[in-house]
Design a protein around this motif. Structure first.
Motif, short mmCIF file in Angstrom:
data_model
loop_
_atom_site.label_atom_id
_atom_site.label_comp_id
_atom_site.label_asym_id
_atom_site.label_seq_id
_atom_site.Cartn_x
_atom_site.Cartn_y
_atom_site.Cartn_z
N ASN A 1 1.28 7.81 11.94
CA ASN A 1 1.30 7.67 13.41
C ASN A 1 2.68 7.32 13.94
N GLU B 1 11.41 1.43 8.87
CA GLU B 1 10.30 1.29 7.93
C GLU B 1 10.58 0.16 6.94
N ALA B 2 9.56 -0.68 6.69
CA ALA B 2 9.74 -1.83 5.81
C ALA B 2 9.98 -1.42 4.35
N GLY C 1 0.19 4.79 4.73
CA GLY C 1 -1.06 5.18 4.07
C GLY C 1 -1.05 6.58 3.49
N ALA D 1 -5.86 10.75 0.54
CA ALA D 1 -5.79 11.86 -0.40
C ALA D 1 -6.17 13.18 0.25
N ILE D 2 -7.23 13.17 1.05
CA ILE D 2 -7.81 14.40 1.58
C ILE D 2 -7.62 14.41 3.09
N VAL E 1 10.81 -5.23 10.04
CA VAL E 1 11.15 -5.84 11.34
C VAL E 1 10.35 -7.13 11.47
N ASP F 1 3.91 0.85 14.99
CA ASP F 1 2.88 1.48 14.14
C ASP F 1 2.26 0.37 13.28
N ASN G 1 0.64 -2.74 2.20
CA ASN G 1 0.86 -2.38 3.60
C ASN G 1 0.23 -3.46 4.47
N ILE H 1 -8.96 -0.55 5.60
CA ILE H 1 -8.13 0.65 5.65
C ILE H 1 -8.32 1.45 6.94
N ALA I 1 -3.14 3.07 13.86
CA ALA I 1 -4.57 3.40 13.79
C ALA I 1 -5.43 2.32 14.46
N GLY J 1 -7.26 7.42 9.88
CA GLY J 1 -7.11 8.79 9.39
C GLY J 1 -5.70 9.31 9.63
N VAL J 2 -5.35 10.30 8.83
CA VAL J 2 -4.02 10.89 8.95
C VAL J 2 -4.13 12.08 9.89
C1 LIG Z 1 -7.37 3.63 -0.07
C2 LIG Z 1 -7.20 4.45 1.20
C3 LIG Z 1 -7.73 5.72 1.26
C4 LIG Z 1 -7.59 6.48 2.42
N1 LIG Z 1 -8.02 7.78 2.42
C5 LIG Z 1 -7.77 8.57 3.48
C6 LIG Z 1 -7.99 9.98 3.39
O1 LIG Z 1 -8.36 10.51 2.33
N2 LIG Z 1 -7.73 10.73 4.50
C7 LIG Z 1 -7.25 10.18 5.67
O2 LIG Z 1 -7.04 10.91 6.64
N3 LIG Z 1 -7.00 8.84 5.75
C8 LIG Z 1 -7.23 8.04 4.69
N4 LIG Z 1 -6.90 6.70 4.73
C9 LIG Z 1 -6.49 6.10 6.02
C10 LIG Z 1 -5.05 6.42 6.39
O3 LIG Z 1 -4.20 6.20 5.29
C11 LIG Z 1 -4.63 5.54 7.57
O4 LIG Z 1 -5.60 5.61 8.60
C12 LIG Z 1 -3.28 5.99 8.12
O5 LIG Z 1 -2.29 5.89 7.14
C13 LIG Z 1 -2.90 5.16 9.33
O6 LIG Z 1 -1.61 5.55 9.71
P1 LIG Z 1 -0.66 4.62 10.59
O7 LIG Z 1 0.59 5.37 10.81
O8 LIG Z 1 -1.43 4.13 11.75
O9 LIG Z 1 -0.37 3.32 9.70
P2 LIG Z 1 0.12 3.12 8.22
O10 LIG Z 1 -0.11 4.31 7.41
O11 LIG Z 1 -0.49 1.83 7.81
O12 LIG Z 1 1.71 2.95 8.37
C14 LIG Z 1 2.30 1.77 8.86
C15 LIG Z 1 3.72 1.71 8.34
O13 LIG Z 1 4.37 0.56 8.90
C16 LIG Z 1 5.13 -0.07 7.88
N5 LIG Z 1 5.30 -1.48 8.27
C17 LIG Z 1 4.38 -2.47 8.23
N6 LIG Z 1 4.91 -3.60 8.69
C18 LIG Z 1 6.20 -3.33 9.03
C19 LIG Z 1 7.26 -4.10 9.59
N7 LIG Z 1 7.10 -5.39 9.90
N8 LIG Z 1 8.46 -3.50 9.81
C20 LIG Z 1 8.65 -2.19 9.53
N9 LIG Z 1 7.66 -1.41 9.01
C21 LIG Z 1 6.45 -1.97 8.77
C22 LIG Z 1 4.28 0.10 6.63
O14 LIG Z 1 5.05 -0.07 5.46
C23 LIG Z 1 3.80 1.55 6.83
O15 LIG Z 1 4.72 2.48 6.31
C24 LIG Z 1 -6.97 5.93 3.56
C25 LIG Z 1 -6.42 4.64 3.49
C26 LIG Z 1 -6.50 3.92 2.31
C27 LIG Z 1 -5.84 2.59 2.21
#
Ligand SMILES: Cc1cc2nc3c(=O)[nH]c(=O)nc-3n(C[C@H](O)[C@H](O)[C@H](O)COP(=O)(O)OP(=O)(O)OC[C@H]3O[C@@H](n4cnc5c(N)ncnc54)[C@H](O)[C@@H]3O)c2cc1C
Length: 473
Positions: free
Chosen positions: A14, A33-34, A41, A59-60, A241, A256, A406, A414, A447, A454-455
């Motif tokens: 996101n 990014e940290a 995810g 994964a999917i 951050v 994010d 994370n 998650i 999210a 979800g991705v």
């Molecule tokens: C075990 C597991 C299985 C999953 N399977 C699926 C799947 O098969 N298909 C699917 O669509 N989704 C799946 N998901 C869900 C999906 O991974 C998440 O919904 C998605 O990654 C959310 O994206 P986001 O960008 O909101 O946050 P995130 O992916 O959580 O990204 C947040 C980012 O912010 C960074 N961050 C955190 N704190 C700081 C800070 N203070 N300073 C700087 N950076 C920071 C983190 O390192 C991370 O890179 C799964 C999740 C898990 C854990």
């Protein structure tokens, strides 16, 4: 003068979606990014043995191909290759039976015995209108462009998965399969709105497929990063951050991150009332995850399971309902519902020749410390005798490991916060535009905003548009 138009804190799917949307609109943007790599995810690593590439979290990616945001990106020009397994999904039931879900609705329904007619009746209309349905549902509450479609979806989806299968389906295969789809909500299956989750996952299987990126989910992120940089966007990794003061000046800052981290980092700039609401945000159950390096493919007895990218392991509707209820009662189930992916069957870049990877997790109570390895492996062994003999190495992640990996995965949650009827539409707090905050320069794009887990990049896309119309005009 500001150093950047916008800074995005966190480079998950996101955060990158927000940064790309802003860069495409001609704004200067920096992602901080940290960790040492972007992705959050959606990252891939050799978790077990050299040469075995495991997806650490996602994964999917049905929504990776289905979301309006991703469909608007030229990511294949930046190296992304989607792999569609022969079948999106299989769902085994005791007695060598399995629900086989293929891309074709007709073919899938034809395999469903007494439920042929009902299955078609449930999915046909929504599959025909899949594009509009995705557009309407992958975002915040709004005045619908397709009110009849949304009303029809709402009438069916607002029910619980339990009420839904009791109304429509008779066979163990279809009832069990629908339970597995609905269980992605991580809610008890007698809760309202769980039917909508089942319906959406079914619609994406038949209209978009359930693919994954060749080489691992991180390849989606690599392509996003390349595209962002081609637009002039900048990225800094190893750059956690902790406070707003350490950031270069910017007109807008998009987080994010979880609501809790938003309060920690930007709380001084947010009124107490809004901060209190963020602190009341509810996180859901956790997950316990295993990755396996295997000496061969998982030896499912059912042919459908051998041909599917994803296998939902949990048996009948009733068994899965017990497993999902147990996590809300504070005790993980002895026979958990397990989500399994077997990418290496279809992607030879994941493991050394002749070897395979396995990815699986089950839901557990938040912060649960119970080791679920035996329970998960017993469930797979139940439908794939000999599975345990193939394990060369395993890697396990308790909820605390997920949170350590994370900070967004509080207690191992998650989904970025409970996705029940109330919080799905009011995440992180009830506001006309949930991506905005009372501060004109602070936005949230994780999210923990609609449409949730979800991705799909849609939270980032909507948040970037909020910033563009509010602060970066
Ligand atoms: C075990 C597991 C299985 C999953 N399977 C699926 C799947 O098969 N298909 C699917 O669509 N989704 C799946 N998901 C869900 C999906 O991974 C998440 O919904 C998605 O990654 C959310 O994206 P986001 O960008 O909101 O946050 P995130 O992916 O959580 O990204 C947040 C980012 O912010 C960074 N961050 C955190 N704190 C700081 C800070 N203070 N300073 C700087 N950076 C920071 C983190 O390192 C991370 O890179 C799964 C999740 C898990 C854990």
């Amino acid at each position: 003068m500001s150093a950047f138009d916008a800074i995005v804190v966190g480079g998950g799917p996101n955060g990158l979606a927000a940064a790309i949307t802003l860069a495409r609109a001609g704004r200067s943007v920096l992602v901080r990014e940290a960790k040492d790599r972007l992705g959050g995810g959606a990252r891939t690593a050799e978790l077990t043995l050299p040469g075995f590439q495991h997806d650490i979290c996602s994964a999917i990616h049905p929504l990776g191909v289905a979301s309006p945001f991703f469909r608007s990106l030229p990511l294949t020009d930046f190296g992304l290759q989607w792999i569609h397994p022969e079948l999106p999904l299989a769902h085994p039931i005791d007695g060598d039976r399995a629900a086989r879900v293929s891309r074709s609705l007709e073919e899938t329904a034809d395999g469903f015995g007494e439920d042929v007619k009902a299955y078609r009746q449930v999915f046909e209309y929504f599959c025909r209108h899949a594009e509009s349905l995705l557009e309407e549902t992958l975002g915040p509450l709004h005045f619908p462009k397709h009110p009849l479609l949304l009303a029809r979806f709402g009438l069916r989806g607002v029910r619980s998965a339990k009420a839904f299968v009791d109304r429509w389906f008779q066979t163990d295969e279809v009832r069990g399969m629908f339970a597995g789809l609905a269980a992605h909500s991580m809610l008890p299956l007698d809760q309202r709105l769980t039917a909508a989750v089942g319906l959406m996952f079914g619609v994406t299987a038949h209209t978009k497929g359930w693919p994954f990126p060749r080489g691992g989910s991180e390849q989606l992120i690599v392509a996003m990063q390349r595209y962002l940089e081609s637009l002039g966007g900048q990225v800094e990794v190893d750059a956690p951050v902790e406070s707003l003061n350490e950031l270069p000046s910017a007109k807008a800052i998009l987080f994010d991150l979880s609501p809790r981290q938003l309060v920690q980092i930007a709380g001084d700039e947010l009124p107490a009332r809004y901060r209190n609401k963020l602190q009341k945000f509810r996180h859901g159950p956790g997950s316990f995850k295993l990755d396996w390096a295997l000496d061969g493919p998982i030896p499912w007895t059912s042919d459908a399971c051998r041909r599917a990218g994803t296998v939902h392991v949990g048996g009948t509707f009733e068994e899965i309902a017990v497993s999902e209820q147990a996590i809300w009662d504070g005790q993980p189930c002895q026979r958990p519902f397990v989500l399994v992916a077997q990418q290496s069957r279809f992607d030879d870049s994941r493991a050394p020749q002749g070897k395979h990877t396995g990815w699986g997790y089950c839901h557990v109570p938040a912060g649960c410390t119970v080791d679920m390895t035996d329970q998960i492996e017993a469930q797979i062994e139940r439908f794939a005798p000999g599975f345990r003999d193939l394990i060369l190495e395993r890697h396990r992640m308790f909820p605390r490991d997920l949170e350590h990996y994370n900070a967004n995965y509080i207690g191992g949650d998650i989904t970025g916060g409970v996705m029940d009827v109330w919080q799905t539409f009011t995440r992180p707090v009830a506001r006309w535009n949930p991506y905005t905050t009372p501060s004109p320069r602070i936005f949230i794009c994780s999210a923990s905003t609609p449409p949730g887990a979800g991705v799909h990049g849609m939270c980032g896309w909507h948040a970037a548009h909020a910033a563009l119309s509010r602060t970066l005009r």
